[in-house]
Motif scaffolding. Structure first.
Motif, mmCIF file in Angstrom:
data_model
loop_
_atom_site.group_PDB
_atom_site.id
_atom_site.type_symbol
_atom_site.label_atom_id
_atom_site.label_comp_id
_atom_site.label_asym_id
_atom_site.label_seq_id
_atom_site.Cartn_x
_atom_site.Cartn_y
_atom_site.Cartn_z
ATOM 1 N N ALA A 40 0.839 -1.198 0.000
ATOM 2 C CA ALA A 40 0.000 0.000 0.000
ATOM 3 C C ALA A 40 0.878 1.254 0.000
ATOM 4 N N ALA A 41 1.936 1.248 0.803
ATOM 5 C CA ALA A 41 2.854 2.391 0.847
ATOM 6 C C ALA A 41 3.607 2.535 -0.474
ATOM 7 N N LEU A 42 4.058 1.437 -1.048
ATOM 8 C CA LEU A 42 4.767 1.482 -2.336
ATOM 9 C C LEU A 42 3.875 2.065 -3.429
ATOM 10 N N ALA A 43 2.602 1.740 -3.384
ATOM 11 C CA ALA A 43 1.658 2.245 -4.392
ATOM 12 C C ALA A 43 1.498 3.763 -4.297
ATOM 13 N N ARG A 44 1.745 4.331 -3.129
ATOM 14 C CA ARG A 44 1.651 5.784 -2.945
ATOM 15 C C ARG A 44 2.927 6.518 -3.371
ATOM 16 N N SER A 45 3.974 5.783 -3.644
ATOM 17 C CA SER A 45 5.233 6.385 -4.072
ATOM 18 C C SER A 45 5.273 6.458 -5.599
ATOM 19 N N THR A 46 5.326 7.656 -6.130
ATOM 20 C CA THR A 46 5.382 7.830 -7.589
ATOM 21 C C THR A 46 6.581 7.100 -8.170
ATOM 22 N N PHE A 47 7.722 7.204 -7.490
ATOM 23 C CA PHE A 47 8.938 6.547 -7.977
ATOM 24 C C PHE A 47 8.780 5.037 -7.979
ATOM 25 N N ARG A 48 8.398 4.453 -6.873
ATOM 26 C CA ARG A 48 8.284 2.984 -6.762
ATOM 27 C C ARG A 48 7.172 2.440 -7.658
ATOM 28 N N ALA A 49 6.069 3.147 -7.742
ATOM 29 C CA ALA A 49 4.931 2.671 -8.549
ATOM 30 C C ALA A 49 5.200 2.776 -10.042
ATOM 31 N N GLY A 50 6.225 3.515 -10.423
ATOM 32 C CA GLY A 50 6.520 3.708 -11.838
ATOM 33 C C GLY A 50 7.261 2.557 -12.497
ATOM 34 N N PHE A 51 7.727 1.599 -11.731
ATOM 35 C CA PHE A 51 8.479 0.485 -12.315
ATOM 36 C C PHE A 51 7.547 -0.510 -12.992
ATOM 37 N N LYS A 52 7.943 -0.924 -14.179
ATOM 38 C CA LYS A 52 7.187 -1.899 -14.976
ATOM 39 C C LYS A 52 8.165 -2.903 -15.561
ATOM 40 N N LEU A 53 7.680 -4.079 -15.859
ATOM 41 C CA LEU A 53 8.483 -5.058 -16.583
ATOM 42 C C LEU A 53 8.350 -4.775 -18.069
ATOM 43 N N ASN A 54 9.480 -4.677 -18.765
ATOM 44 C CA ASN A 54 9.404 -4.475 -20.213
ATOM 45 C C ASN A 54 9.196 -5.819 -20.913
ATOM 46 N N SER A 55 9.037 -5.791 -22.206
ATOM 47 C CA SER A 55 8.735 -7.018 -22.949
ATOM 48 C C SER A 55 9.862 -8.041 -22.835
ATOM 49 N N LYS A 56 11.098 -7.574 -22.760
ATOM 50 C CA LYS A 56 12.238 -8.483 -22.611
ATOM 51 C C LYS A 56 12.189 -9.194 -21.247
ATOM 52 N N ASP A 57 11.851 -8.444 -20.200
ATOM 53 C CA ASP A 57 11.713 -9.033 -18.860
ATOM 54 C C ASP A 57 10.580 -10.053 -18.832
ATOM 55 N N MET A 58 9.463 -9.699 -19.449
ATOM 56 C CA MET A 58 8.314 -10.617 -19.493
ATOM 57 C C MET A 58 8.667 -11.899 -20.246
ATOM 58 N N ALA A 59 9.360 -11.761 -21.365
ATOM 59 C CA ALA A 59 9.767 -12.937 -22.145
ATOM 60 C C ALA A 59 10.717 -13.810 -21.331
ATOM 61 N N TYR A 60 11.616 -13.182 -20.609
ATOM 62 C CA TYR A 60 12.563 -13.921 -19.773
ATOM 63 C C TYR A 60 11.814 -14.707 -18.690
ATOM 64 N N LEU A 61 10.855 -14.049 -18.051
ATOM 65 C CA LEU A 61 10.043 -14.718 -17.032
ATOM 66 C C LEU A 61 9.279 -15.904 -17.606
ATOM 67 N N GLN A 62 8.707 -15.711 -18.786
ATOM 68 C CA GLN A 62 7.951 -16.799 -19.410
ATOM 69 C C GLN A 62 8.872 -17.940 -19.832
ATOM 70 N N GLN A 63 10.042 -17.596 -20.340
ATOM 71 C CA GLN A 63 10.973 -18.620 -20.802
ATOM 72 C C GLN A 63 11.559 -19.414 -19.631
ATOM 73 N N LYS A 64 12.014 -18.724 -18.605
ATOM 74 C CA LYS A 64 12.689 -19.384 -17.479
ATOM 75 C C LYS A 64 11.717 -19.924 -16.439
ATOM 76 N N GLY A 65 10.579 -19.241 -16.288
ATOM 77 C CA GLY A 65 9.619 -19.618 -15.262
ATOM 78 C C GLY A 65 9.901 -18.887 -13.956
ATOM 79 N N LEU A 66 8.845 -18.637 -13.213
ATOM 80 C CA LEU A 66 8.956 -17.879 -11.970
ATOM 81 C C LEU A 66 9.864 -18.572 -10.961
ATOM 82 N N SER A 67 9.808 -19.874 -10.874
ATOM 83 C CA SER A 67 10.619 -20.608 -9.917
ATOM 84 C C SER A 67 12.113 -20.360 -10.140
ATOM 85 N N THR A 68 12.551 -20.422 -11.379
ATOM 86 C CA THR A 68 13.959 -20.176 -11.705
ATOM 87 C C THR A 68 14.334 -18.728 -11.433
#
Length: 119
Positions: free
Chosen positions: A9-37
């Protein structure tokens, strides 16, 4: 350590912290490797970059991009010992306990799960 729901809840109120997003490369990496890895990587990063009592380059040891865990660490203020002190009430100047390291991985996991649900 902080209650995770209260933390997010506190992180969501921080403009800086809430601004982070996963880019398409990060998403592809997560899908390829899996969350566990990726969480295994998180454990390694936390142990080597955050857990020591003294970190020579504290405040600069976590890149802003290049791995989904790095992005999650910045988004959740688990990127350096100063942020861990400020946001999570984990003191500086001593090694992180195993419980504190596990807590950080849980925080990173929650953020990654939330971001992969909304993508």
């Amino acid at each position: 350590m902080r209650d995770i729901d209260e933390l997010f809840a506190a992180l969501a109120r921080s403009t800086f912290r809430a601004g982070f997003k996963l880019n398409s490369k990060d998403m592809a990496y997560l899908q390829q490797k899996g969350l566990s890895t990726v969480l295994d990587h998180a454990e390694d990063f936390i142990q080597s970059r955050l857990a020591p009592a003294v970190i020579e380059n504290d405040g600069k040891q976590t890149p802003m991009r290049g791995h989904p865990v790095f992005v999650a660490q910045h988004a959740t203020a688990c990127c350096c010992r100063g942020c861990l002190r400020k946001w999570h009430q984990i003191p500086q100047g001593r090694a992180l306990t195993v419980a504190e390291q596990a807590y950080i991985v849980v925080v990173v996991e929650k953020w990654l799960r939330e971001k992969t649900k909304t993508a």
